[in-house]
Design a protein around this motif. Structure first.
Motif, PDB file in Angstrom:
ATOM      1  N   SER A  27       0.840  -1.184   0.000  1.00  0.00           N
ATOM      2  CA  SER A  27       0.000   0.000   0.000  1.00  0.00           C
ATOM      3  C   SER A  27       0.881   1.242   0.000  1.00  0.00           C
ATOM      4  O   SER A  27       1.212   1.782  -1.051  1.00  0.00           O
ATOM      5  N   TYR A  54      -4.188   0.334  -2.675  1.00  0.00           N
ATOM      6  CA  TYR A  54      -4.173   1.695  -2.145  1.00  0.00           C
ATOM      7  C   TYR A  54      -5.570   2.284  -1.975  1.00  0.00           C
ATOM      8  O   TYR A  54      -5.745   3.284  -1.299  1.00  0.00           O
ATOM      9  N   THR A  55      -6.564   1.660  -2.611  1.00  0.00           N
ATOM     10  CA  THR A  55      -7.928   2.196  -2.587  1.00  0.00           C
ATOM     11  C   THR A  55      -8.928   1.055  -2.373  1.00  0.00           C
ATOM     12  O   THR A  55      -8.595  -0.116  -2.587  1.00  0.00           O
ATOM     13  N   GLN A  57     -11.235   0.352  -4.335  1.00  0.00           N
ATOM     14  CA  GLN A  57     -11.397  -0.270  -5.643  1.00  0.00           C
ATOM     15  C   GLN A  57     -10.344  -1.362  -5.860  1.00  0.00           C
ATOM     16  O   GLN A  57     -10.655  -2.427  -6.407  1.00  0.00           O
ATOM     17  N   ASN A 109      -3.127   8.977   8.306  1.00  0.00           N
ATOM     18  CA  ASN A 109      -4.236   8.449   7.522  1.00  0.00           C
ATOM     19  C   ASN A 109      -5.576   8.756   8.192  1.00  0.00           C
ATOM     20  O   ASN A 109      -5.622   9.327   9.292  1.00  0.00           O
TER      21      ASN A 109
END
Length: 161
Positions: A27, A54-55, A57, A109
């Motif tokens: 990630s 990373y997402t 999706q 984050n």
């Protein structure tokens, strides 16, 4: 990248000698783990593949997982990293699965982890599963990405014995 290449080459040599393979889910390292492993000649003998998860999706599309699969786990934690290490290992039929998940910076984050926080996990033969957390204490995104990749590669090297 230059600091990662010797460690990745050493890991690659061990994997080749053992005739074992690795799959990567990363990630916040942004592909540096895979890039370092692939830079060594003969990488096709041990590198099964990987993804930058990373997402949401990518989580759904590349790993085939849903929010329900997470249960009470969240990104940037050791339980999440262990789950993804096992999942990428299974999907790519590798001997080893390696995961990195964190916050490279310059800010933290959305979960409240500070920049410089990452969790890495390794899943392997015989039910081996180990994980650890690194807190660099720095907000430099590029430096953290390199440190995160090095931490993951070091965990893999240690797991290989």
């Amino acid at each position: 990248m230059q600091t990662l290449l010797p460690l990745a080459a050493e890991v690659g040599d061990i994997l080749k000698a053992r005739r074992e393979t690795v799959a990567i889910s990363e990630s916040s390292a942004g592909g540096l783990i895979s890039a370092a492993l692939l830079a060594a000649p003969g990488a096709s003998r041990y590198y099964r593949g990987g993804g930058v998860i990373y997402t949401p999706q990518a989580f759904r599309g590349l790993l085939g997982l849903t929010r329900e699969d997470l249960g009470d786990k969240r990104s940037s934690t050791e339980p999440y990293a262990r789950m993804l290490a096992g999942r990428i290992r299974e999907l790519l039929e590798a001997d080893w699965g390696l995961c990195e998940t964190g916050a490279s910076g310059p800010t933290g984050n959305m979960y409240g982890d500070d920049a410089g926080h990452t969790c890495v996990a390794l899943a392997g033969p015989g039910g081996v599963i180990v994980s650890r957390t690194l807190e660099t204490g720095i907000s430099d995104r590029e430096a953290n990405m390199r440190l995160f990749a090095a931490e993951a590669l070091d965990l893999l090297k240690g797991g290989l014995g």
